[in-house]
Design an enzyme around this catalytic site. Structure first.
Site, PDB file in Angstrom:
ATOM      1  N   LYS A 199     -14.017  -0.872   5.565  1.00  9.83           N
ATOM      2  CA  LYS A 199     -14.566  -1.620   4.438  1.00  9.83           C
ATOM      3  C   LYS A 199     -15.626  -2.612   4.886  1.00  9.83           C
ATOM      4  O   LYS A 199     -16.703  -2.670   4.318  1.00  9.83           O
ATOM      5  CB  LYS A 199     -13.451  -2.389   3.713  1.00  9.83           C
ATOM      6  CG  LYS A 199     -12.628  -1.556   2.773  1.00  9.83           C
ATOM      7  CD  LYS A 199     -11.506  -0.865   3.440  1.00  9.83           C
ATOM      8  CE  LYS A 199     -10.666  -0.086   2.442  1.00  9.83           C
ATOM      9  NZ  LYS A 199      -9.633   0.707   3.067  1.00  9.83           N
ATOM     10  N   ASP A 217      -1.462  -5.736   8.996  1.00 14.21           N
ATOM     11  CA  ASP A 217      -2.442  -4.754   8.544  1.00 14.21           C
ATOM     12  C   ASP A 217      -3.665  -5.554   8.083  1.00 14.21           C
ATOM     13  O   ASP A 217      -3.587  -6.335   7.127  1.00 14.21           O
ATOM     14  CB  ASP A 217      -1.818  -3.947   7.387  1.00 14.21           C
ATOM     15  CG  ASP A 217      -2.684  -2.777   6.977  1.00 14.21           C
ATOM     16  OD1 ASP A 217      -3.852  -2.704   7.412  1.00 14.21           O
ATOM     17  OD2 ASP A 217      -2.198  -1.928   6.211  1.00 14.21           O
ATOM     18  N   TRP A 272       0.867  -1.190   0.000  1.00 12.51           N
ATOM     19  CA  TRP A 272       0.000   0.000   0.000  1.00 12.51           C
ATOM     20  C   TRP A 272       0.901   1.237   0.000  1.00 12.51           C
ATOM     21  O   TRP A 272       1.809   1.334   0.845  1.00 12.51           O
ATOM     22  CB  TRP A 272      -0.846  -0.079   1.268  1.00 12.51           C
ATOM     23  CG  TRP A 272      -1.860   0.992   1.481  1.00 12.51           C
ATOM     24  CD1 TRP A 272      -2.801   1.431   0.606  1.00 12.51           C
ATOM     25  CD2 TRP A 272      -2.070   1.726   2.698  1.00 12.51           C
ATOM     26  NE1 TRP A 272      -3.574   2.386   1.196  1.00 12.51           N
ATOM     27  CE2 TRP A 272      -3.148   2.592   2.478  1.00 12.51           C
ATOM     28  CE3 TRP A 272      -1.448   1.734   3.954  1.00 12.51           C
ATOM     29  CZ2 TRP A 272      -3.619   3.455   3.453  1.00 12.51           C
ATOM     30  CZ3 TRP A 272      -1.918   2.585   4.915  1.00 12.51           C
ATOM     31  CH2 TRP A 272      -2.987   3.440   4.671  1.00 12.51           C
TER      32      TRP A 272
END
Ligand code: LMR
Length: 403
Positions: free
Chosen positions: A246, A211, A130
């Protein structure tokens, strides 16, 4: 003071939203930031969230400060979402959880904690990763290193290269892993591969920071967390940054958590006390609303069921549209990889690492109004029945390219 300041470049992901908003073309397509969209291209508020918010509004009696680490029930429910209700780490009280503003906030709190307790530590990031990871962990004393992750030949995990690189890390180094739905590649280790990763970390006395932003988007919330008991089976210390942006659709509520597994209950309490200092000097204590929603849903069996149904529906739509995207490319004789387009189906989560190169990404944006991250990462959730053909036509027009 500001006279010498020159403009910073736009953010690699959110900068695309600004550019997209300014694009006047009516048929433009946004496949940039990792945000779920439904068939109509909307990012809906989950029904279960509306229901929970109704209950909260009816019952909340105060907006006084939360404890620095957040509400204790929230911490417990987050740990249970990670571990299930019965795991020795929970029974022994070896984990502490702090409620953070989003998953990025959790990573940043972890970075600040490392600055306090392990200054100069090396932080290993997957290649690719990311784009915000280097920024979150860089800038202070922490050193950034990379380990290979993605094999461009197979479109899969390059486990041997990854383990070899991590074999060269120093004790106390921190390894950032992605719990599931690796961002950007969508390529995750199998359970056996997680075991090998865990053993390598244990042998090198390395500490994982996982993560975990997409729990529930690969298979389901339990199976997507299957790596955690594997890591905890080999390692006394594990850090997890959870995001509920999300899987609860709570993007702008900024709700997440940092969970720290330690080797004993007293150590968990000591570490938590240090995390409290980090939080206090950053944002003092966390914002309440998003975590109240998560607490309401996870704490109520009926709401929890409804949430799991809605989460499964989001994942199902993404899997279906992956198939259609791959078939649409096949039908046009376009192959994004020497092995065909089957890899699009096999990737987990919201993203497809399309293997489109920077030139193709630029031409798609400039010539066709189709926006994706510079690495060729496509947010599959931005594809709908009404734009999939246009997307495939545009990719056929720019050609597959060599990333
Ligand atoms: C993404 O990768 O698109 C998301 O995680 C949103 C973000 O914060 O970058």
């Amino acid at each position: 003071m500001f006279g010498h300041v020159t403009p910073a470049p736009p953010d690699a992901i959110f900068g695309l939203n600004d550019a997209f908003a300014k694009d006047p073309r009516p048929d433009k397509i946004n496949l940039g930031a990792g945000v779920y969209r439904d068939e109509d291209g909307r990012t809906p508020i989950l029904r279960v969230v509306k229901e929970a918010e109704g209950r909260i509004l009816a019952n909340e009696a105060s907006k006084s400060y939360l404890p620095i680490e957040g509400h204790p029930d929230y911490g417990r429910l987050v740990r249970e979402l990670l571990f299930g209700t019965d795991h020795e780490v929970l029974r022994e009280g070896r984990a502490a959880t702090v409620h953070t503003p989003g998953g990025t906030g959790a990573l940043r709190v972890a970075a600040d904690l490392l600055e306090d307790i392990q200054p100069g530590a090396r932080v290993w990031l997957s290649r690719p990763t990311w784009p915000n990871h280097p920024a979150v962990f860089g800038g202070g004393t922490l050193q950034i290193a990379e380990y290979p992750y993605f094999d461009p030949e197979t479109n899969g995990l390059d486990l041997e290269a990854m383990l070899e690189a991590l074999g060269g890390a120093d004790p106390g180094d921190v390894v950032i892993l992605h719990g599931c739905c690796h961002n950007p590649t969508g390529v995750d280790p199998t359970a056996e591969q997680w075991r090998r990763v865990a053993r390598t970390l244990a042998a090198g006395r390395l500490v994982p920071l996982v993560d975990f932003a997409y729990q529930g988007f690969a298979d389901d919330v339990r199976r997507d967390a299957a790596w955690l008991p594997i890591l905890c089976g080999e390692l006394p210390e594990v850090m997890v940054a959870s995001s509920f942006s999300k899987n609860f659709g709570l993007y702008n509520e900024r709700v997440g958590a940092l969970t720290l597994v330690t080797d004993s209950a007293p150590r968990a309490a000591a570490v938590l006390s240090r995390v409290r200092q980090v939080v206090r000097r950053n944002y003092s204590n966390p914002p309440g609303h998003g975590a109240a929603i998560v607490r309401e849903i996870l704490g109520d069996p009926q709401l929890r069921r409804l949430w799991l149904e809605e989460l499964a529906a989001m994942g199902g739509r993404i899997r279906g549209i992956r198939r259609q995207f791959a078939e649409g490319l096949d039908a046009r004789g376009v192959s994004l990889h020497a092995s065909g387009n089957g890899f699009i189906d096999r990737q987990n989560g919201m993203f497809s690492y399309s293997r489109l190169g920077p030139q193709q990404v630029e031409r798609l944006r400039i010539d066709h109004g189709i926006y994706m991250v510079g690495s060729g990462r496509i947010n599959v959730a931005g594809i709908t029945q009404s734009n999939v053909d246009r997307l495939c036509d545009a990719i056929a027009a720019v050609g597959p390219g060599t990333p």
